[in-house]
Design a protein around this motif. Structure first.
Motif, PDB file in Angstrom:
ATOM      1  N   LYS A  48       0.833  -1.210   0.000  1.00  0.00           N
ATOM      2  CA  LYS A  48       0.000   0.000   0.000  1.00  0.00           C
ATOM      3  C   LYS A  48       0.866   1.258   0.000  1.00  0.00           C
ATOM      4  O   LYS A  48       0.561   2.237  -0.687  1.00  0.00           O
ATOM      5  CB  LYS A  48      -0.927   0.009   1.219  1.00  0.00           C
ATOM      6  CG  LYS A  48      -2.009  -1.065   1.198  1.00  0.00           C
ATOM      7  CD  LYS A  48      -2.960  -0.906   2.380  1.00  0.00           C
ATOM      8  CE  LYS A  48      -4.055  -1.956   2.356  1.00  0.00           C
ATOM      9  NZ  LYS A  48      -5.033  -1.763   3.446  1.00  0.00           N
ATOM     10  N   SER A  52       1.056   4.050  -3.023  1.00  0.00           N
ATOM     11  CA  SER A  52       0.750   5.453  -2.687  1.00  0.00           C
ATOM     12  C   SER A  52       1.898   6.370  -3.085  1.00  0.00           C
ATOM     13  O   SER A  52       1.676   7.445  -3.665  1.00  0.00           O
ATOM     14  CB  SER A  52       0.472   5.589  -1.184  1.00  0.00           C
ATOM     15  OG  SER A  52      -0.603   4.762  -0.804  1.00  0.00           O
ATOM     16  N   THR A  73      -4.361   1.693  -3.649  1.00  0.00           N
ATOM     17  CA  THR A  73      -3.816   1.964  -2.303  1.00  0.00           C
ATOM     18  C   THR A  73      -4.410   1.067  -1.228  1.00  0.00           C
ATOM     19  O   THR A  73      -4.017   1.178  -0.053  1.00  0.00           O
ATOM     20  CB  THR A  73      -4.082   3.424  -1.899  1.00  0.00           C
ATOM     21  OG1 THR A  73      -5.500   3.603  -1.708  1.00  0.00           O
ATOM     22  CG2 THR A  73      -3.568   4.394  -2.939  1.00  0.00           C
ATOM     23  N   GLY A  74      -5.351   0.218  -1.613  1.00  0.00           N
ATOM     24  CA  GLY A  74      -6.000  -0.590  -0.580  1.00  0.00           C
ATOM     25  C   GLY A  74      -6.904   0.243   0.301  1.00  0.00           C
ATOM     26  O   GLY A  74      -7.047  -0.012   1.490  1.00  0.00           O
TER      27      GLY A  74
END
Length: 748
Positions: A48, A52, A73-74
């Motif tokens: 993640k 990002s 990004t989850g």
């Protein structure tokens, strides 16, 4: 962590103009180290963090990533993404500084493999600076003078700690009139100065002393003049452990010291520190043991203690500033997201004494219909004339609400308005007092001059006060965030950091709500993801020249609004009466094709948007099954389904409206135990200020917020909340009211 801001400034000065090139492989290794460190610090999955960082490096804004790149990004939220961005910048700067320090030490021919490894493994800038400290070029010091006089070999002899021989006899060999060493005692003192500086520069010793001071030190304050009356009297003879000093007290003490009311010192018992340093330096019995003990005491008192005190107080200040900025930011966000009062014609009143109360009537859209001035307050007291003017404006324009600024003469103005409402009972008029903080700042600004060139400052202020009720967000974005007045010690913190944090809050709030592309001001548009002030003005100019936007795609014709900016901003802009109903939703045009496939799958038509049938079908849709069929991520589809059920929805409309009043409540009317409804105006570390309809807000202390323990007032209330309170105590003379949220009747 020591005073990182000061340390960063030093590092920048030393490395200006210098650069160390890395190979592609080294850059990749550095990036991986940074990603692992961020993941570890923030306790987030590496994947993640990596995704990002990749999106941030591509120039995507945080609101855009949080809303439209959830699969990548989850589903990290804005707060997590901002934390990643902040740590990314810090750690990249740290890596650059490490390279520069390694280079600077290597150029001196003093870089060892062990030192290089220590620098590379450091995770804080302070650690790097501690390691570099012995090699940094210094101004003239007692030690540098002693070295110039050739006394370094004597210092080496002392540090060898011989068991035999005579220090005086050894020192006598260094007597040299040409080098200004006239006696053995002078030679010994010079050697001691060299050793003391070496001890003070030792990274391990400094780190230990810094932690010990933080854990065991006492902040002590006293008055410069004990007879002087001031707001700092509680600090005239005050002590508190460093580790327990709360942020608001740190900033209050700093301010008292800056205003030269207080003297501040950091006290710590030196014996334990002397013992620790001795264990690092003294190797047992030797002919110089007592000399080294004197050196250790001198090194600590003269060189280490003052420096560590600055660093520890710097750390306290930095943490306190961070805390104060976070409090301000949270209050600001809640203020910006207060429920708008739409569809009402509003009379705004900017109270004053001698210069009169300025009036501004605005229609349901905020357009100015009427400007006037009346003089119902002292020294003029033209009440009858003022009544006639205000009554005429109310009747002519159909005013439904009256908004009064809470500045000078607000109490007298409120009394006048309440009495007028009493005489016009059939109209259902109500009034509200709003916090006018920042209204004068806006009114005198270049922006206000451009918006209302024909009006004076006070008249602009009355318009601003009226519009604050109709759409707090749209009006408050015109004001410099730190002037809005919901902070604590905002003038005592680093202004650059404050500005950056508050700008991020405004940006977040604006993009959370969304912006009407055909009515938004340049101020509001400039906070939309990807849009800067120039592009915001270009959008408004394009709108004025070509008429209202009919669809979002027209944005691509706006000068200087390129493909990347279009991608970042378009999902946050709304067109309420355009050709495509989806343009009035938060759905990004890149997902319009997904909506088309969704409608075909569910046998729906776009024309049904807003209907009960469509809402019911979407409510019962299985997002996970549909996502697989439509080849789209589940988070994105969930957002699409939610947006389609509430087209044109303003998320603020779900919040409770403000409390309107028809009559005046005065402090003299209050009695202990009286129950009232109030609006939270400001939340601070020790409680919350609540507007209960009197001139000054009442204070609910943190101890009065709940029957259970409250760690921080923000865990219980937010700015804009409507709360039930009971009067605890009243001080009419000082105009203070203590309130409680704990039901004195035991909840009955």
């Amino acid at each position: 962590m020591a005073n990182e801001r000061e340390t960063k400034a030093t590092a920048v000065r030393e490395t200006e103009g210098a650069a160390t090139e890395l190979t592609a492989e080294q850059k990749a290794q550095q990036q991986e180290r940074i990603l692992k460190q961020i993941a570890k610090e923030l306790q987030l999955p590496h994947s993640k963090v990596k995704a990002s960082v990749g999106l941030l490096d591509e120039g995507n804004t945080i609101p855009f990533i949080a809303r439209y790149r959830k699969e990548m990004t989850g589903e990290l939220d804005e707060t997590q993404l901002r934390d990643i961005e902040e740590r990314l910048q810090y750690l990249r700067n740290l890596e650059s500084r490490k390279l520069e320090v390694i280079r600077l030490i290597d150029e001196q021919g003093k870089l060892t493999a062990e030192l290089r490894a220590s620098i590379e493994q450091a995770v804080k800038l302070q650690e790097v600076e501690d390691l570099y400290r012995p090699y940094r070029q210094k101004r003239k010091t007692r030690a540098s003078v002693a070295k110039e006089r050739g006394l370094e070999p004597l210092a080496v002899w002392i540090m060898a700690q011989p068991r035999q021989g005579s220090l005086e006899q050894e020192a006598s060999q260094y007597i040299d009139a040409d080098k200004q060493v006239h006696t053995a005692e002078e030679a010994i003192q010079g050697a001691m100065d060299i050793i003391a500086e070496n001890i003070a520069d030792d990274a391990k010793i400094r780190a230990w002393v810094r932690k010990y001071t933080h854990d065991n030190g006492i902040v002590a304050t006293e008055a410069k003049d004990p007879q002087q009356e001031s707001v700092y009297e509680m600090y005239y003879a005050y002590q508190e452990p460093v580790r327990k000093l709360p942020p608001h007290r740190t900033l209050a003490i700093n301010r008292g010291e800056r205003e030269e009311v207080l003297k501040v010192r950091l006290e710590v018992a030196p014996e334990r520190i002397h013992d620790y340093i001795a264990k690092q330096i003294v190797k047992g019995d030797s002919v110089v043991k007592s000399t080294l003990q004197l050196v250790i005491e001198d090194a600590y008192k003269r060189l280490i203690a003052p420096s560590i005190e600055r660093e520890v107080r710097g750390e306290l200040t930095e943490k306190a500033e961070e805390h104060a900025i976070n409090i301000f930011a949270e209050n600001l966000r809640n203020l910006l997201l207060q429920a708008p009062v739409k569809g009402k014609v509003v009379l705004g009143v900017d109270p004053a004494y001698r210069t009169g109360c300025k009036l501004a009537v605005v229609d349901e859209t905020g357009k100015t219909l009427h400007i006037d001035v009346v003089y119902p307050t002292p020294p003029n007291n033209k009440v009858a004339e003022a009544e006639a003017k205000v009554k005429a404006a109310i009747e002519k324009y159909g005013v439904q609400l009256i908004v009064i600024g809470n500045g000078t003469a607000s109490r007298e103005t409120e009394q006048f308005i309440a009495e007028l409402i009493g005489k016009m009972k059939g109209r259902g008029l109500q009034y509200l007092i709003v916090n006018e903080a920042g209204a004068s700042v806006y009114s005198a600004s270049k922006l206000a001059q451009e918006e209302f060139p024909q009006l004076d400052v006070a008249e602009r202020s009355a318009i601003s006060i009226a519009r604050r009720l109709q759409d707090p967000l749209a009006e408050l974005v015109k004001i410099e965030p730190k002037a809005i007045g919901v902070g604590q010690y905002q003038h005592d913190v680093a202004q650059k950091h404050l500005d950056e944090s508050l700008k991020a809050v405004v940006e977040s709030a604006v993009n959370h709500v969304g912006v009407d592309l055909n009515t938004a001001s340049p101020s509001l548009l400039s906070y939309v993801s990807g849009i800067n002030a120039t592009i915001a003005k270009n959008i408004v100019k394009f709108r004025e020249e070509h008429g209202k936007f009919q669809n979002r795609m027209q944005l691509q014709k706006v000068p200087r609004l390129g493909a990347k900016t279009f991608e970042q901003c378009v999902g946050f802009l709304r067109i309420s009466e355009g050709g495509n109903p989806l343009d009035n939703t938060p759905i990004h045009p890149e997902s319009y094709e997904v909506v088309d496939r969704l409608f075909r799958e569910l046998r729906l038509e776009l024309s049904q948007l807003g209907s009960k049938e469509l809402k019911d079908k979407l409510q019962h849709a299985d997002a996970e099954t549909l996502a697989t069929k439509l080849n789209v991520g589940v988070p994105t589809l969930r957002d699409i389904l939610d947006s389609l059920q509430k087209p044109g929805r303003d998320p603020r409309e779900e919040l409770p409206p403000p409390i309107f009043r028809t009559d005046v409540l005065q402090i003299e009317d209050l009695t202990p135990g009286m129950q009232l409804q109030g609006t939270v105006r400001n939340v601070i570390d020790f409680g919350a200020f609540v507007d209960i309809g009197i001139k000054n807000d009442g204070l609910v202390h943190i101890s009065q917020m709940s029957d259970t323990f409250v760690k921080h007032p923000m865990d219980v209330v937010s700015v804009g909340d409507t709360v039930t309170v009971w009067v605890l105590n009243v001080d009419v003379k000082k105009g203070r009211v203590g309130l409680t949220m704990r039901n004195p009747n035991g909840g009955k």
